[in-house]
Design an enzyme around this catalytic site. Structure first.
Site: not given
Ligand code: PLP
Length: 395
Positions: A55, A109, A181, A206
């Site tokens: 951790r 998102y 992001d 992803k």
């Molecule tokens: N940010 C974006 C642009 C996303 O499309 C996603 C998930 O689809 C996330 C963050 C969240 O990621 P996670 O599913 O790994 O928690």
């Protein structure tokens, strides 16, 4: 000293002796805890000088963090159990007080939107959702004097591209931290810190992992920005497991090679879709017709990404659902970044957690399909999508 069987069962085979071999692939360190012969070494480890408890720090996570920081062109990186955990960590690191302002994309998102709504409501923080690609967005942002601004490099699902460099300038003007992001382009398409972001975030689930077999998230930035995140992670415990870190690092090894192909294939699929009279509109930042094409050329220097979105002519949710069942090669799945093509109905999946009003304001209509273009032959992908379109759209 000889021991009884119960003792042998617990202690035998604990050390790999007699080898100086360096494995080409790092071993997976599943041990959550390490022990030391010397108390001084244990003491130093508890001060963070070695691995003692996963951790606090763990070898596979550290290797992944080193690799992602290097890809992002950042000094340091902190990895999390998911992309959402990374977003939450950045929010919490700001230590916002009641009355502070946070700005986020209104057309990004849906799950991030709901997370930020909940976090802000709990802390009495005012949340403003702006379309960061609107002509007056920067002016409005500056007037709000936010403490934290979140942007998506390529928005999910409409694939709009804000000017991160200009956003960074506006954030500096008002002393706001800028978190980007960059999941959609991955560090291949955009190194957000080099454009002035304070935090570059990835859902490594992803493109970085690339094979849909591990959740994960990363935040990269300066050593100064990462240190409090790392300390908070020790307390919060949102750590990435060793298998996930290992699988993600394995994916990272082929990221540039995969992304080059994903970008080329997506551009080809976008062009093929744009030629169809059954497709109302194609969203792809690499197309000259895209509203942010010029900005995209400047801020997505590595490539326009592997995501394409398109609107089915005259379609609603029932036709889109039938489309998802009609594709034969692509898979209907709510994620992206895989080697195989994934399709999804945006309003009922990535934007599911938004209210109908929020979706309408964002411009996420019922006829919008999102495609994560895989590594199959792009003509096979386009043929598959277009024949499914022809099955469901009334001609
Ligand atoms: N940010 C974006 C642009 C996303 O499309 C996603 C998930 O689809 C996330 C963050 C969240 O990621 P996670 O599913 O790994 O928690």
């Amino acid at each position: 000293m000889s021991h009884k069987q119960k003792t042998v069962a617990v202690h035998a085979g604990a050390r790999l002796g007699g080898s100086k071999a360096q494995p080409v692939v790092p071993p997976i360190h599943v041990s959550a805890v390490s022990w030391f012969d010397s108390s001084d070494e244990l003491d130093a480890a508890l001060d963070g000088k070695d691995y003692v408890y996963s951790r606090i720090a763990a070898p596979n996570t550290a290797l992944l963090e080193e690799a992602v920081a290097a890809l992002e062109g950042a000094e340091d990186c902190v990895a999390y159990a998911s992309g959402m955990a990374a977003l939450k960590a950045v929010f919490e690191a700001q230590e916002l007080k009641a009355g502070d302002v946070v700005v986020m994309p209104g057309d990004g998102y849906g799950v991030t939107r709901l997370l930020f709504k909940n976090l802000c409501a709990r802390a009495g923080v005012r949340l403003h959702a702006l379309k960061l690609t609107d002509a007056d967005a920067l002016e409005r942002l500056v007037a709000l004097r936010p403490k934290l601004v979140l942007a998506e490099s390529i928005t999910n699902p409409l694939l709009r591209v804000p000017d991160v460099r200009a956003l960074s300038g506006a954030c500096r003007e008002v002393g706001a931290a800028l978190a980007v992001d960059a999941t959609f382009p991955s560090p291949y398409g955009q190194k957000a810190c080099e454009l002035g972001a304070d935090y570059a975030l990835q859902s490594t689930t992803k493109w970085l992992n690339g094979h849909s077999d591990a959740l994960g998230g990363t935040v990269s930035g300066s050593r100064e920005r990462m240190a409090p995140l790392r300390s908070a992670r020790v307390l919060g415990g949102d750590v990435l497991g060793p298998f996930e870190a290992w699988l993600t690092l394995r994916g990272v090894r082929t990221l540039p090679v995969r992304m080059k192909a994903h970008c080329e294939h997506a551009a080809h699929v976008a062009r093929r879709l744009a030629e169809s009279p059954l497709v109302e509109r194609v969203h792809y930042p690499g197309l000259a017709s895209h509203p942010d094409h010029e900005v995209a050329k400047a801020v997505l220097a590595g490539g326009f990404g592997g995501m394409v979105a398109f609107e089915l002519k005259g379609a609603g949710r029932p036709e889109c659902f039938r489309f998802l069942e009609a594709v034969k090669l692509a898979r209907a799945a709510p994620s992206l970044g895989d080697v195989c093509t994934l399709v999804m109905h945006a309003a009922s999946a990535s934007a599911r957690r938004m209210t109908p009003e929020e979706r309408q304001e964002a411009g996420i209509g019922e006829s919008l399909i999102r495609v994560s273009v895989g590594l199959e032959d792009p003509d096979d992908v386009a043929d598959d999508l277009l024949s499914a379109v022809a099955e469901v759209v009334n001609q």
